[in-house]
Design an enzyme around this catalytic site. Structure first.
Site, PDB file in Angstrom:
ATOM      1  CD1 TRP A   1      -2.672   1.610   0.468  1.00 42.54           C
ATOM      2  CD2 TRP A   1      -1.989   1.915   2.576  1.00 42.54           C
ATOM      3  NE1 TRP A   1      -3.386   2.658   0.988  1.00 42.54           N
ATOM      4  CE2 TRP A   1      -2.978   2.863   2.272  1.00 42.54           C
ATOM      5  CE3 TRP A   1      -1.412   1.906   3.847  1.00 42.54           C
ATOM      6  CZ2 TRP A   1      -3.410   3.811   3.201  1.00 42.54           C
ATOM      7  CZ3 TRP A   1      -1.840   2.843   4.775  1.00 42.54           C
ATOM      8  CH2 TRP A   1      -2.826   3.780   4.453  1.00 42.54           C
TER       9      TRP A   1
ATOM     10  CE  LYS B   1     -10.273   0.563   2.901  1.00 35.27           C
ATOM     11  NZ  LYS B   1      -9.710   0.955   1.649  1.00 35.27           N
TER      12      LYS B   1
ATOM     13  CG  ASP C   1      -1.985  -2.391   7.445  1.00 32.97           C
ATOM     14  OD1 ASP C   1      -3.104  -2.254   7.984  1.00 32.97           O
ATOM     15  OD2 ASP C   1      -1.578  -1.644   6.538  1.00 32.97           O
TER      16      ASP C   1
HETATM   17  N1  PLP Z   1      -3.500  -0.426   5.306  1.00 24.07           N
HETATM   18  C1  PLP Z   1      -3.895  -0.886   4.129  1.00 24.07           C
HETATM   19  C2  PLP Z   1      -3.200  -2.071   3.560  1.00 24.07           C
HETATM   20  C3  PLP Z   1      -4.952  -0.283   3.465  1.00 24.07           C
HETATM   21  O1  PLP Z   1      -5.330  -0.766   2.293  1.00 24.07           O
HETATM   22  C4  PLP Z   1      -5.576   0.834   4.035  1.00 24.07           C
HETATM   23  C5  PLP Z   1      -6.643   1.492   3.301  1.00 24.07           C
HETATM   24  O2  PLP Z   1      -7.731   1.186   3.560  1.00 24.07           O
HETATM   25  C6  PLP Z   1      -5.155   1.256   5.308  1.00 24.07           C
HETATM   26  C7  PLP Z   1      -4.103   0.607   5.893  1.00 24.07           C
HETATM   27  C8  PLP Z   1      -5.714   2.348   6.110  1.00 24.07           C
HETATM   28  O3  PLP Z   1      -6.838   2.979   5.755  1.00 24.07           O
HETATM   29  P1  PLP Z   1      -7.596   3.857   6.838  1.00 24.07           P
HETATM   30  O4  PLP Z   1      -6.605   4.833   7.375  1.00 24.07           O
HETATM   31  O5  PLP Z   1      -8.703   4.473   6.094  1.00 24.07           O
HETATM   32  O6  PLP Z   1      -8.079   2.929   7.891  1.00 24.07           O
HETATM   33  O1  TYF Z   2      -5.581   1.449  -1.232  1.00 27.49           O
HETATM   34  C1  TYF Z   2      -6.675   2.006  -1.179  1.00 27.49           C
HETATM   35  O2  TYF Z   2      -7.293   2.331  -2.179  1.00 27.49           O
HETATM   36  C2  TYF Z   2      -7.324   2.227   0.172  1.00 27.49           C
HETATM   37  C3  TYF Z   2      -7.810   3.615   0.402  1.00 27.49           C
HETATM   38  O3  TYF Z   2      -3.951   7.651   1.160  1.00 27.49           O
HETATM   39  C4  TYF Z   2      -6.776   4.652   0.620  1.00 27.49           C
HETATM   40  O4  TYF Z   2      -6.459   1.779   1.128  1.00 27.49           O
HETATM   41  C5  TYF Z   2      -5.937   5.051  -0.389  1.00 27.49           C
HETATM   42  C6  TYF Z   2      -4.998   6.057  -0.221  1.00 27.49           C
HETATM   43  C7  TYF Z   2      -4.896   6.677   0.988  1.00 27.49           C
HETATM   44  C8  TYF Z   2      -5.744   6.296   2.019  1.00 27.49           C
HETATM   45  C9  TYF Z   2      -6.668   5.277   1.826  1.00 27.49           C
END
Ligand code: PLP
Ligand code: TYF
Length: 400
Positions: A130, A247, A211
């Site tokens: 990510w 999610k 994660d």
């Molecule tokens: N880690 C991964 C692998 C993700 O895909 C995301 C996005 O959803 C996150 C962390 C963190 O997202 P959020 O800060 O919205 O919980």
């Molecule tokens: O990978 C994604 O699409 C989700 C959403 O800075 C996301 O994890 C994408 C980018 C970001 C925060 C959340």
């Protein structure tokens, strides 16, 4: 002065939504960001979330500050969802849990803990991962390097490369692992492979750092999706987990998640928790209450909990059905003999198509399909009605 500040580059994932908004074509399709959409391609608020919110409104709960560690009922619920309510590590009080600002904020606090108490320790992250992981560790001044994960030849897991790189890292490194539904590849280790990964991590005195952003969303089962974390915990290992409810409960903008540190004793967990609070206080003082109350209410009420599980199965099921439909269309339409079955092997919200940057550009420029340039598409943003169109776009982009 401010005049000298240069322009920052757009976020490679969230920037895709900006470009999508500016496109006026009727055919346009946003498969960039990982956010669940209905078959009508509209955002979805879970019914059970609305019910919990109504209940909260009726109760007339106040808006007083939460403690630094967050809502107690949430912290209990979130650790139980992760480890399983009857897990000995909870009875032994070996887990330090504090509420965080969703997955991202939780990762950031955990990174600060590493920077402060493990100076010089490296975090190993998968290649690819990510996009925000690198930003988080860079900003926290935690050194990182990559381990092999994705094998473009098989569009599958490079398991031998992964193991070799984890072995080659300095003893006592942190190994960042996606608990389930790896983002962006959709490729997870098998249970046997998880055991071998745990063997090497133990051998090397590394610390696993999970994660968990998709619990319940990968298989449709909360327990099954936490099995990787539980396997490591059952071995008596110390570990870190960042959780997100963006999610699985669709609470994206509420920013609700948690940092869990599994320690070797209850005493250590008390000390670690005190330090997590010390890190959080100058960052944001205390976390927001609304989303945490929703989680605590949904998990705490058996009817709501069952409804949540049903809605998660519904969402995971819709994604699986468009995955199958996309595969069917690709197989039927592509006359080149290419084997598309890797799409069916991937799990979670995403599919890694294997399209390169130029091919991904063709998807967007010619077909108005918005996606990240690494070839990832979010199946959560695909409807059954658009599968055929998407298959045409992918085949055209592949062979041009
Ligand atoms: N880690 C991964 C692998 C993700 O895909 C995301 C996005 O959803 C996150 C962390 C963190 O997202 P959020 O800060 O919205 O919980
Ligand atoms: O990978 C994604 O699409 C989700 C959403 O800075 C996301 O994890 C994408 C980018 C970001 C925060 C959340």
């Amino acid at each position: 002065r401010f005049d000298n500040i240069t322009m920052a580059p757009p976020d490679p994932i969230l920037g895709v939504s900006e470009a999508f908004k500016a496109d006026t074509s009727d055919m346009k399709l946003n498969l960039g960001v990982g956010a669940y959409r209905t078959e009508e391609l509209q955002p979805y608020v879970l019914k059970v979330v609305k019910k919990a919110e109504n209940l909260m409104l009726e109760r007339g709960e106040n808006k007083e500050y939460l403690p630094i560690e967050g809502l107690a009922a949430f912290n209990k619920a979130t650790a139980e969802l992760l480890f399983g309510a009857d897990n000995p590590v909870l009875h032994q009080q070996r887990v330090a849990t504090i509420q965080g600002l969703s997955g991202t904020g939780s990762l950031r606090v955990a990174a600060a803990l590493i920077e402060r108490y493990f100076p010089g320790a490296k975090v190993l992250i998968s290649s690819p991962t990510w996009g925000n992981h690198k930003n988080i560790f860079n900003d926290a001044r935690v050194p990182w390097s990559e381990y092999r994960y994705y094998d473009p030849k098989t569009v599958g897991l490079d398991f031998d490369g992964m193991i070799a790189d984890i072995k080659a890292a300095p003893d006592g490194s942190f190994v960042l692992l996606h608990g389930c539904a790896h983002n962006p590849t959709g490729i997870d280790p098998t249970p046997e492979q998880w055991e071998k990964i745990a063997d090497v991590i133990q051998e090397k005195n590394h610390i696993p750092f999970f994660d968990v952003a998709y619990q319940g969303f990968a298989s449709g089962s909360l327990d099954e999706d936490a099995s990787s974390v539980r396997l490591f915990a059952a071995r008596g290992m110390e570990l870190l987990v960042a959780q997100s409810y963006s999610k699985n409960l669709g609470l994206y903008a509420e920013r609700v998640g948690a940092i869990n540190v599994l320690c070797s004793s209850a005493d250590a967990a008390v000390r670690v928790k005190s330090q997590l609070k010390r890190i959080a206080r100058p960052m944001y003082s205390n976390p927001p209450v609304h989303g945490a109350r929703i989680v605590a209410n949904v998990v705490g009420n058996p009817d709501f909990f069952n409804e949540w599980k049903e809605e998660m199965e519904m969402m995971a099921g819709r994604i699986k059905s468009v995955r199958q439909k996309l595969y069917n269309n690709l197989s039927a339409k592509d006359k080149s003999g290419k084997d598309w079955s890797f799409i069916l092997k991937q799990i979670g919200m995403f599919s890694f198509t294997g399209l390169n940057k130029a091919q991904s550009d063709n998807m967007t420029d010619k077909w108005h399909v918005y996606m990240t340039k690494d070839g990832r598409i979010s199946l959560a943003g695909l409807s059954a009605a658009k599968c055929e169109y998407l298959a045409d776009a992918i085949i055209d982009s592949y062979h041009n």
